[in-house]
Design an enzyme around this catalytic site. Structure first.
Site, PDB file in Angstrom:
ATOM      1  N   ASP A  35       1.538 -20.068  39.243  1.00 31.00           N
ATOM      2  CA  ASP A  35       1.656 -18.596  39.136  1.00 31.00           C
ATOM      3  C   ASP A  35       3.096 -18.125  39.327  1.00 31.00           C
ATOM      4  O   ASP A  35       3.384 -17.278  40.180  1.00 31.00           O
ATOM      5  CB  ASP A  35       0.750 -17.909  40.162  1.00 31.00           C
ATOM      6  N   GLU A 204      -6.296 -11.156  34.791  1.00 28.34           N
ATOM      7  CA  GLU A 204      -5.734 -11.310  36.137  1.00 28.34           C
ATOM      8  C   GLU A 204      -4.220 -11.379  36.030  1.00 28.34           C
ATOM      9  O   GLU A 204      -3.635 -11.149  34.970  1.00 28.34           O
ATOM     10  CB  GLU A 204      -6.281 -12.579  36.794  1.00 28.34           C
TER      11      GLU A 204
END
Length: 553
Positions: A35, A204
């Site tokens: 991420d 997301e």
């Protein structure tokens, strides 16, 4: 035992994706830097990534060219709330941080799915960083990103939702935020409901930007292994937003190009860093060129498909670099690449006048499941065909004390030394399948002369591990391992090397069958060092590790 500082055949794992001819090859970070988010301040580029339940957390990487990176520190010394991280929570903790620079300070926001949105900030990327501050409490609040809008003077916050805690996902929630980044100013509203977008699911990882008179949200959908990168834009923060897929696998071998950050270098180009899910190696970081089309939408990669090889950004040439993996533990200190599997306790590692990592044999009643103990010191498993070596001396005389080198994941396996009731040190190789509560023998333990051993794991490109050891030349042959008794994945050469003659330069002795490394749900497999002893009164002593080396085949 090989002298400290010498290497097996092979080359150091120092090669980068920089091909040396003005081009680079993806991934630019070939390990689990999950991420990623990226930021430019002046001529410096900074990157942070998810650290989940490991401490220290929030790694800080630095580059001058977006291709060659080094690890310079961490922004989070200990996880908060501290009571929640006294033991391992491998898939929880710090999820998908966002890195920003505002008002002369660096800011990192992240969502903890069990507690809410936190932030830390600092006047310099190397710190000191503030203690974590809870910006918004709640369950399932993940992937938070702030924006200080220079046009309006307003501050905003956007985050996603984890269905496992919030009961719903596939939505992006927006708030007005106080200018000091300490709290949200409203109840929030849904900026994007992807249930209303045909074919979109698991939206997301939002990153919020202002560009060209638009509010932009870059956010992935479709799942980490099979999804795509989307972009959303609106003239107003509150929406409505229109969407477009801006990066997808297409006919490439880069599955699920997913979740990352946009950065504009000082010479005006645009680039995007994202991850690719890669099994036991976790989430590898790729660098994509980026441009804007005639309608003002971003186009990532080669017309929306990921690139493997591309020219480097138009930036000054930099020396090859990558985050460190080797360590000689000078003075008993370990490098920045190491993290504990939970908040550390006092005295787990002690400094001293020589070299070598001295770990306390922490007493625990959970020694038969290394996934549940916090005193395992870990680093990311690099991608590629590798050999990992470390020297070990077991100083503890406590019966049952053990120390070793582990490949740690949802399943794990380790090799090391254990103190037998008769006081001898025995070479031990154990493993634990996924879903089990206790480890089991992977091969019969065997006595070794003295208390020292060289531990070795040969790892294939698809993360299959072969364990071996050496305690010096001149020792007798080993027996074949008891392969076939255990639920490992068996390779064609799973029988131990009998090592006849054991002269100088003989290969380490193979023990046990092949082991397939596995990730956790969101975290790649880890390389780890540990020391422990069964519960009981008194001090259990220490184990000393020397010259941790990773070489490429």
């Amino acid at each position: 035992m090989r002298a400290a500082g010498t290497r097996p055949a092979g080359r150091a794992v120092t090669a980068t994706s920089d091909l040396g001819d003005g081009t680079y090859r993806n991934p630019v970070l070939a390990a689990d830097w999950s991420d990623p988010d990226v930021l430019r301040v002046g001529e410096d580029y900074h990157l942070t990534a998810s650290s989940f339940g490991r401490a220290p957390g929030l790694p800080l990487l630095h580059s001058r060219d977006l291709v060659n990176w080094t690890l310079v520190g961490h922004a989070l010394e200990r996880l908060e709330p501290a009571a929640a991280f006294t033991g391992p929570r491998h898939d929880r903790g710090v999820w998908a941080p966002s890195l920003r620079h505002h008002d002369g300070r660096f800011w990192i926001f992240w969502g903890d799915p069990d507690h809410g949105v936190f932030q830390v900030n600092s006047p310099a990327v190397r710190g000191p960083w503030t203690s974590p501050h809870l910006v918004k409490a709640g369950l399932g609040l993940i992937d938070a990103c702030p924006l200080w809008d220079e046009e309006s003077g307003e501050a905003y916050l956007v985050h996603a939702l984890a269905k496992s805690r919030a009961g719903v996902n596939n939505r992006l929630i927006g708030h007005r935020m106080s200018a000091d980044g300490t709290k949200v100013l409203d109840a929030g509203r849904t900026l994007v409901d992807a249930d209303r977008i045909p074919g979109w699911f698991t939206l997301e990882g939002p990153k919020l930007y202002r560009h060209g008179g638009w509010f932009w949200i870059f956010a992935p959908a479709g799942g980490v292994a099979t999804g795509w990168q989307g972009a959303f834009r609106s003239r107003s923060f509150s929406g409505p937003y229109e969407e477009r897929v801006v990066l997808a696998q297409g006919d490439t071998d880069v599955n699920g190009p997913h979740q990352g950050g946009w950065v504009r270098p000082q010479r005006g180009e645009d680039w995007f860093l994202h991850f690719q899910q890669s099994g036991a190696h976790g989430r590898l970081v790729h660098l994509q060129p980026m441009r804007w089309d005639a309608d003002g939408w971003p186009v990532l990669g080669d017309g929306g498909s990921p690139v493997r090889v591309h020219r480097k950004p138009d930036l000054p040439e930099q020396p090859p670099a990558r985050p460190a993996v080797d360590d000689t533990f000078p003075g008993g200190r370990f490098g920045r690449q190491w993290q504990w599997t939970a908040n550390p306790g006092e005295g787990w590692a002690s400094q001293h006048s020589g070299d070598g990592l001295r770990l306390d044999c922490v007493r625990t009643d959970r020694l038969d499941d290394l996934r549940t103990v916090p005193h395992v010191l870990t680093q990311r498993l690099p991608a590629g065909t590798l050999t990992v070596e470390v020297g070990l001396r077991l100083d503890s005389r406590a019966p049952g004390a053990r120390a070793g080198l582990v490949v740690l994941g949802d399943a794990y396996a380790w090799i090391g030394l254990e103190r037998a009731p008769d006081g001898t040190a025995r070479l031990t190789h154990r493993f634990a399948p996924a879903g089990t509560a206790r480890e089991r023998d992977a091969a019969h333990s065997r006595p070794v002369p003295g208390d020292q051993v060289l531990l070795r794991i040969a790892i294939t490109a698809d993360a299959r591990c072969r364990f071996s050891y050496d305690h010096g030349p001149g020792s007798g042959p080993d027996s074949p391992s008891d392969q076939g008794r255990f639920s490992y994945d068996h390779g064609p050469d799973a029988r131990s090397d009998p090592g006849p003659g054991r002269g100088a330069g003989a290969p380490p002795r193979r023990v046990g069958p092949e082991f397939a490394a596995t990730p956790w749900r969101w975290v790649g497999a880890l390389l780890g060092l540990f020391a422990g002893a069964p519960e009981g009164a008194g001090h259990a002593g220490t184990a000393v590790f020397s010259a941790f080396r990773v070489t490429a085949a």
